[in-house]
Design a protein around this motif. Structure first.
Motif, PDB file in Angstrom:
ATOM      1  N   PHE A  73       1.056  -1.181  -0.045  1.00 44.89           N
ATOM      2  CA  PHE A  73       0.004  -0.057  -0.025  1.00 44.89           C
ATOM      3  C   PHE A  73       0.891   1.383   0.110  1.00 44.89           C
ATOM      4  CE2 PHE A  73       0.906  -0.895   4.380  1.00 44.89           C
ATOM      5  CZ  PHE A  73       1.029   0.456   5.154  1.00 44.89           C
ATOM      6  N   ALA A  74       0.239   2.163  -0.330  1.00 54.11           N
ATOM      7  CA  ALA A  74       1.149   3.677  -0.622  1.00 54.11           C
ATOM      8  C   ALA A  74       0.129   4.670   0.135  1.00 54.11           C
ATOM      9  CB  ALA A  74       1.532   3.905  -1.877  1.00 54.11           C
ATOM     10  N   VAL A  75       0.823   5.700   0.931  1.00 56.97           N
ATOM     11  CA  VAL A  75      -0.200   6.899   1.174  1.00 56.97           C
ATOM     12  C   VAL A  75       0.716   8.217   0.739  1.00 56.97           C
ATOM     13  CG1 VAL A  75      -0.796   5.556   3.496  1.00 56.97           C
ATOM     14  CG2 VAL A  75       1.318   7.059   3.432  1.00 56.97           C
ATOM     15  N   THR A  76      -0.244   8.793   0.260  1.00 56.08           N
ATOM     16  CA  THR A  76       0.190  10.289  -0.094  1.00 56.08           C
ATOM     17  C   THR A  76      -0.242  11.435   0.628  1.00 56.08           C
ATOM     18  OG1 THR A  76       0.377   9.329  -2.203  1.00 56.08           O
ATOM     19  CG2 THR A  76       0.216  11.622  -2.244  1.00 56.08           C
ATOM     20  N   ASN A  77       0.452  12.300   1.064  1.00 58.34           N
ATOM     21  CA  ASN A  77      -0.065  13.556   1.797  1.00 58.34           C
ATOM     22  C   ASN A  77      -0.265  14.741   1.109  1.00 58.34           C
ATOM     23  OD1 ASN A  77      -0.421  15.517   3.558  1.00 58.34           O
ATOM     24  ND2 ASN A  77       1.398  15.568   4.746  1.00 58.34           N
ATOM     25  N   THR A  78      -1.713  14.912   0.836  1.00 56.79           N
ATOM     26  CA  THR A  78      -2.176  15.913  -0.095  1.00 56.79           C
ATOM     27  C   THR A  78      -2.217  17.185   0.579  1.00 56.79           C
ATOM     28  OG1 THR A  78      -4.377  15.137  -0.005  1.00 56.79           O
ATOM     29  CG2 THR A  78      -3.025  14.283  -1.633  1.00 56.79           C
ATOM     30  N   GLU A  79      -2.004  17.220   2.000  1.00 57.26           N
ATOM     31  CA  GLU A  79      -2.217  18.462   2.608  1.00 57.26           C
ATOM     32  C   GLU A  79      -0.820  19.310   2.874  1.00 57.26           C
ATOM     33  OE1 GLU A  79      -4.675  17.921   6.153  1.00 57.26           O
ATOM     34  OE2 GLU A  79      -5.763  16.343   5.261  1.00 57.26           O
ATOM     35  N   ASP A 100     -10.172 -11.385   9.268  1.00 59.45           N
ATOM     36  CA  ASP A 100      -9.995 -10.441  10.429  1.00 59.45           C
ATOM     37  C   ASP A 100      -9.258  -9.040  10.048  1.00 59.45           C
ATOM     38  OD1 ASP A 100      -7.182 -11.142   9.663  1.00 59.45           O
ATOM     39  OD2 ASP A 100      -6.845 -12.268  11.388  1.00 59.45           O
ATOM     40  N   ASN A 101      -9.218  -8.295  10.998  1.00 59.66           N
ATOM     41  CA  ASN A 101      -8.974  -6.960  10.485  1.00 59.66           C
ATOM     42  C   ASN A 101      -7.259  -6.554  10.987  1.00 59.66           C
ATOM     43  OD1 ASN A 101     -11.228  -6.508   9.320  1.00 59.66           O
ATOM     44  ND2 ASN A 101     -12.156  -5.148  11.049  1.00 59.66           N
ATOM     45  N   THR A 102      -6.611  -5.766  10.304  1.00 59.96           N
ATOM     46  CA  THR A 102      -5.383  -5.394  10.906  1.00 59.96           C
ATOM     47  C   THR A 102      -5.173  -3.823  10.641  1.00 59.96           C
ATOM     48  OG1 THR A 102      -3.125  -5.896  11.139  1.00 59.96           O
ATOM     49  CG2 THR A 102      -4.218  -5.819   9.081  1.00 59.96           C
ATOM     50  N   THR A 103      -4.496  -3.098  11.583  1.00 57.79           N
ATOM     51  CA  THR A 103      -4.248  -1.647  11.207  1.00 57.79           C
ATOM     52  C   THR A 103      -2.622  -1.351  10.885  1.00 57.79           C
ATOM     53  OG1 THR A 103      -3.866  -1.321  13.403  1.00 57.79           O
ATOM     54  CG2 THR A 103      -5.878  -0.925  12.617  1.00 57.79           C
ATOM     55  N   ARG A 104      -2.470  -0.602  10.335  1.00 62.10           N
ATOM     56  CA  ARG A 104      -0.867   0.019  10.145  1.00 62.10           C
ATOM     57  C   ARG A 104      -0.730   1.476  10.124  1.00 62.10           C
ATOM     58  NH1 ARG A 104      -0.735  -4.609  10.397  1.00 62.10           N
ATOM     59  NH2 ARG A 104       0.371  -6.344   9.401  1.00 62.10           N
ATOM     60  N   THR A 105       0.298   1.854  11.008  1.00 64.18           N
ATOM     61  CA  THR A 105       0.449   3.361  10.962  1.00 64.18           C
ATOM     62  C   THR A 105       1.805   3.948  10.245  1.00 64.18           C
ATOM     63  OG1 THR A 105      -0.734   3.254  13.127  1.00 64.18           O
ATOM     64  CG2 THR A 105       0.875   4.943  12.792  1.00 64.18           C
ATOM     65  N   VAL A 106       1.631   4.774   9.401  1.00 65.79           N
ATOM     66  CA  VAL A 106       2.654   5.531   8.783  1.00 65.79           C
ATOM     67  C   VAL A 106       2.999   6.909   9.376  1.00 65.79           C
ATOM     68  CG1 VAL A 106       3.737   5.984   6.421  1.00 65.79           C
ATOM     69  CG2 VAL A 106       2.223   3.965   6.808  1.00 65.79           C
ATOM     70  N   GLU A 107       4.027   7.106   9.999  1.00 67.25           N
ATOM     71  CA  GLU A 107       4.364   8.355  10.778  1.00 67.25           C
ATOM     72  C   GLU A 107       4.865   9.323  10.005  1.00 67.25           C
ATOM     73  OE1 GLU A 107       6.504   7.165  14.131  1.00 67.25           O
ATOM     74  OE2 GLU A 107       4.799   6.118  15.162  1.00 67.25           O
ATOM     75  N   SER A 108       4.516  10.774  10.056  1.00 69.93           N
ATOM     76  CA  SER A 108       5.172  11.773   9.799  1.00 69.93           C
ATOM     77  C   SER A 108       5.453  11.815   8.293  1.00 69.93           C
ATOM     78  CB  SER A 108       6.435  11.967  10.639  1.00 69.93           C
ATOM     79  OG  SER A 108       6.225  12.201  11.883  1.00 69.93           O
ATOM     80  N   VAL A 109       4.509  11.664   7.405  1.00 65.67           N
ATOM     81  CA  VAL A 109       4.567  11.813   6.146  1.00 65.67           C
ATOM     82  C   VAL A 109       4.293  13.406   5.701  1.00 65.67           C
ATOM     83  CG1 VAL A 109       3.635  11.217   3.688  1.00 65.67           C
ATOM     84  CG2 VAL A 109       3.322   9.623   5.781  1.00 65.67           C
ATOM     85  N   LYS A 110       5.637  13.709   4.953  1.00 65.30           N
ATOM     86  CA  LYS A 110       5.855  15.266   4.675  1.00 65.30           C
ATOM     87  C   LYS A 110       4.635  15.521   3.565  1.00 65.30           C
ATOM     88  CE  LYS A 110      10.639  15.144   5.778  1.00 65.30           C
ATOM     89  NZ  LYS A 110      11.965  15.269   5.369  1.00 65.30           N
ATOM     90  N   PRO A 111       4.284  16.791   3.329  1.00 70.45           N
ATOM     91  CA  PRO A 111       3.514  17.334   2.230  1.00 70.45           C
ATOM     92  C   PRO A 111       4.194  16.905   0.886  1.00 70.45           C
ATOM     93  CG  PRO A 111       3.836  19.070   3.870  1.00 70.45           C
ATOM     94  CD  PRO A 111       4.655  17.957   4.497  1.00 70.45           C
ATOM     95  N   GLY A 112       3.218  16.219   0.124  1.00 69.53           N
ATOM     96  CA  GLY A 112       3.604  15.978  -0.967  1.00 69.53           C
ATOM     97  C   GLY A 112       4.211  14.546  -1.342  1.00 69.53           C
ATOM     98  N   GLN A 113       4.520  13.938  -0.239  1.00 72.31           N
ATOM     99  CA  GLN A 113       5.347  12.899  -0.112  1.00 72.31           C
ATOM    100  C   GLN A 113       4.480  11.457  -0.149  1.00 72.31           C
ATOM    101  OE1 GLN A 113       7.339  12.134   3.516  1.00 72.31           O
ATOM    102  NE2 GLN A 113       8.849  10.581   2.855  1.00 72.31           N
TER     103      GLN A 113
END
Length: 296
Positions: A73-79, A100-113
């Protein structure tokens, strides 16, 4: 362990609409040019309600050992400020049944990253279980207000979190937890300050925040008078939130995010207790109470 063939997986994936396309795995192994040519491409994945997430994408790829799926998966910070993402996934078997369910945390993604991760971890190998994944919830908070994980203690010397809570007969109770992870004593007195936020992290208006959970129900903790609490390093305190999710006339209020101010002058921390307040317009909060089981 039985390993599904690529053709069987293609059939299953077609039924769940999680992949844009399928193909057989070619020689060269995961990540090689030949293998990448037959892997599915990433695209926004809908949650069960049909919603798509425009800042998180997911792909289940036939690039694992013997054709087993690898979920990325990929996260993009658009803010315009750094964000911490918490994504909840539903894991499914090759027949598309939720397991079942599972969670993942991605910390401190910079703007535009854009940050890419695999759903596998050393202690939870999704590939070994041959499961596919679907995104069901995404929560984002400003990185400087995100609850710190189990790693290094934040500069404030305190860690604020919310538990998963209890629910029965429409009554909800969630605990806020305050841990002194620093090297000096930390004192609190009274009730935590709360600001409720909606899905867009905009303030929720029209909800009464009541001091004392007895205004909601009795016998659930949080109805005692506030008293000073001093936490030594390693000690913790809690404050209960209580509400009813009864729905009557009017529009139901949902507040996924809550900004918590431990005491006057403290920096806020944004947690996600997922307050489904119905149409009651009331939230009870108990005072900070020392957790006597937390002492080292």
């Amino acid at each position: 362990m039985r390993t599904a063939t690529p053709l069987a997986l293609c059939a299953a994936l077609a039924s769940t609409a999680l992949l844009a396309g399928c193909g057989t795995e070619t020689a060269g192994g995961p990540g090689s040019p030949a293998a990448s040519a037959t892997c599915a491409t990433a695209s926004p994945v809908a949650d069960p309600s049909g919603r798509t997430w425009d800042n998180v994408s997911l792909v289940n790829r036939l690039c694992g050992p013997s054709g087993a799926p690898v979920t990325e998966f990929a996260v993009t910070n658009t803010e315009k400020e750094a964000l911490t993402f918490t994504i909840t996934f539903t894991l499914m078997n090759e027949s598309g049944q939720a397991m079942d369910n599972t969670t993942r945390t991605v910390e401190s993604v910079k703007p535009g990253q854009t940050v890419r991760r695999t759903l596998d971890t050393d202690d939870e190998p999704v590939v070994a279980r041959e499961r596919l994944a679907r995104i069901i919830k995404v929560r984002t908070v400003p990185a400087d207000e995100a609850p710190s994980g189990a790693g290094a203690c934040p500069p404030s010397g305190i860690r604020v979190t919310a538990d998963r809570g209890d629910a029965a007969m429409g009554l909800r109770v969630v605990g806020l937890h305050l841990l002194n992870c620093g090297s000096a004593a930390y004192a609190v007195d009274g009730y935590p300050g709360l600001q409720l936020l909606d899905e867009e992290r905009e303030p929720v208006n029209g909800v009464q925040i009541l001091h004392g959970t007895d205004k909601i129900s009795t016998g659930i903790g949080g109805d005692a008078a506030p008293r000073p609490v001093t936490l030594r390093p390693g000690e913790s305190a809690y404050a209960n939130l209580a509400w009813r999710n009864t729905t009557g006339a009017g529009e139901a209020v949902n507040a996924p995010y809550t900004r918590v101010t431990v005491k006057a002058g403290a920096a806020p921390v944004t947690v996600t207790p997922e307050l489904d307040l119905g149409t009651t317009g009331r939230l009870g909060v108990g005072p900070w109470t020392k957790d006597d089981t937390s002492a080292r």
